[in-house]
Enzyme design. Structure first.
Site, PDB file in Angstrom:
ATOM      1  N   SER A   1     -11.431  -0.871  -0.355  1.00 37.49           N
ATOM      2  CA  SER A   1     -10.170  -0.917   0.386  1.00 37.49           C
ATOM      3  C   SER A   1     -10.403  -1.200   1.857  1.00 37.49           C
ATOM      4  O   SER A   1      -9.578  -1.824   2.522  1.00 37.49           O
ATOM      5  CB  SER A   1      -9.425   0.416   0.263  1.00 37.49           C
ATOM      6  OG  SER A   1      -8.731   0.520  -0.938  1.00 37.49           O
TER       7      SER A   1
ATOM      8  N   ASP B   1       0.839  -1.194   0.000  1.00 40.88           N
ATOM      9  CA  ASP B   1       0.000   0.000   0.000  1.00 40.88           C
ATOM     10  C   ASP B   1       0.877   1.249   0.000  1.00 40.88           C
ATOM     11  O   ASP B   1       1.958   1.238  -0.585  1.00 40.88           O
ATOM     12  CB  ASP B   1      -0.932  -0.045   1.227  1.00 40.88           C
ATOM     13  CG  ASP B   1      -2.292   0.587   0.957  1.00 40.88           C
ATOM     14  OD1 ASP B   1      -2.342   1.821   0.839  1.00 40.88           O
ATOM     15  OD2 ASP B   1      -3.291  -0.151   0.861  1.00 40.88           O
TER      16      ASP B   1
ATOM     17  N   HIS C   1      -3.714   5.923   3.780  1.00 42.14           N
ATOM     18  CA  HIS C   1      -4.484   4.777   3.305  1.00 42.14           C
ATOM     19  C   HIS C   1      -3.910   3.461   3.830  1.00 42.14           C
ATOM     20  O   HIS C   1      -4.644   2.591   4.332  1.00 42.14           O
ATOM     21  CB  HIS C   1      -4.500   4.792   1.775  1.00 42.14           C
ATOM     22  CG  HIS C   1      -5.379   3.767   1.140  1.00 42.14           C
ATOM     23  ND1 HIS C   1      -4.933   2.513   0.787  1.00 42.14           N
ATOM     24  CD2 HIS C   1      -6.683   3.822   0.774  1.00 42.14           C
ATOM     25  CE1 HIS C   1      -5.924   1.843   0.225  1.00 42.14           C
ATOM     26  NE2 HIS C   1      -6.997   2.599   0.204  1.00 42.14           N
TER      27      HIS C   1
END
Length: 386
Positions: free
Chosen positions: A310, A119, A153
């Site tokens: 996600s 990520d 994220h």
């Protein structure tokens, strides 16, 4: 690999094939290339002009090349909403949609299992990880290719999977593999290189390896990415993959279209498929994805609210970790893992059709597996730590 957006051929993951790694030396003798491999799949990355790429394309059968593709851009999947309650953990441990304010999980809670988060990086100093997170190599490109998560994220995703407050598998280990830049973008070559590294770690650990990869990212459909993941699964590595946030057929995207992988769509709090979630035959399961609260990268106590597949995918990655930690065997074969999960989920009706939802049964029937396991309850973590 070039940082520019690829057109038809200038920058590429030009080769993905099975067999020896040296059959292309004549073709690439004037091209700077490097090769990587996962199982029997070998690929080469190179920067080349359109004419060279066209020549290779014409000669690919002569050199046993299966594919010649651009080094496609990869983007994280995520959306943001303001201040809704956290409900994902509460939802995944019960059949009914009336939330009880509790999250049931086994005492093992993912212990001795490693979740690799490919990520934007992870803030491993966040208190939600209790020292269980660490950095792996950095595969992202750009001006500042360090391991810092400046996006948030990756930290969010990792905490949903294995945070002590926000996470499903509260004792699992997290390894951050930064393959996306600060804007959440990257290239397939970055992601594939990270997967190759995971494979090497998994193989080196031998029979004790219990490895899960979470991929909350995606690109347009391409076979090399799917085949690399299939090779990794063949070696015993489990994958939880976000279906994507385009509201389209997930089979149009990679890695969501990987055959045999656990591709995860997103649901809203009312148990409907989220409007943004990709769908279709490539989606194996749905899990909570809208208005999820989790850790954020800004500080060691920061939290945030996001929506997307996600956020759904790491719920399933965490469930995999708990099942692995509860298993009496060293590892659970990938196919068996998927069958266990899909055989235990709640079904819901969508337009008259039966759909698999990512809502698992409460402990002890699924999450504790063994009747001797100890189950723990956690209050609904709707209020993030200050």
């Amino acid at each position: 690999v070039s940082d520019t957006t690829p057109t038809l051929t200038p920058t590429a993951i030009p080769v993905a094939r099975e067999g020896e790694k040296d059959a292309l030396q004549d073709t690439f003798q004037n091209v700077d290339t490097f090769s990587l491999a996962v199982g029997n799949l070998v690929w080469y990355s190179a920067t080349m002009n359109p004419k060279t790429a066209e020549q290779i394309q014409q000669q690919k059968h002569q050199h046993q090349i299966k594919y010649l593709i651009p080094d496609l851009p990869v983007q994280m999947y995520g959306r943001v909403q303001s201040h809704p309650p956290s409900w994902g953990l509460d939802r995944i441990d019960q059949r009914t949609d009336k939330l009880d304010g509790l999250y049931h999980y086994p005492k093992s809670a993912g212990q001795n299992v490693t979740i690799y988060v490919i990520d934007t990086g992870v803030n491993i100093d966040h208190k939600d990880f209790d020292g269980r997170a660490k950095h792996g190599p950095v595969f992202a490109q750009g001006q500042n290719p360090d391991n810092v998560d400046r996006n948030g994220h990756g930290t969010f995703v990792a905490a949903v999977a294995a945070g002590s407050i926000y996470g499903v598998a509260k004792k699992a280990q997290i390894v951050s593999l930064k393959a996306l830049d600060d804007a959440g973008a990257g290239r397939l070559s970055n992601v594939l290189a990270a997967i190759e590294w995971v494979v090497k770690q998994h193989v080196a650990q031998g029979s004790s390896a219990r490895s899960i990869v979470n991929l909350s990212l995606g690109a347009e459909f391409n076979k090399p990415t799917n085949e690399a993941i299939q090779e990794a699964m063949r070696l015993g590595i489990h994958f939880s993959i976000a279906a994507g946030n385009d509201g389209k057929d997930a089979c149009q995207f990679s890695p969501a279209s990987t055959p045999g992988a656990m591709t995860v769509g997103a649901t809203d709090k009312d148990d409907t498929i989220a409007s943004y979630s990709n769908f279709g035959p490539c989606v194996a399961i749905y899990a909570p994805g809208s208005a999820i609260v989790s850790a954020w990268a800004d500080s060691d106590t920061a939290s945030h609210v996001q929506s997307g597949t996600s956020m759904a995918s790491p719920h399933v990655a965490g469930l995999m970790a708990m099942l692995l930690s509860e298993s009496p065997a060293e590892n659970i074969p990938v196919k068996e893992m998927n069958e266990r999960i899909l055989g235990s989920v709640t079904k819901f009706s969508l337009n008259g059709q039966l759909v698999t939802d990512g809502l698992v049964t409460p402990a002890p029937s699924l999450l504790t597996i063994s009747s001797t396991s100890t189950s723990t309850s956690q209050n609904d973590p709707s209020t993030p730590p200050s």
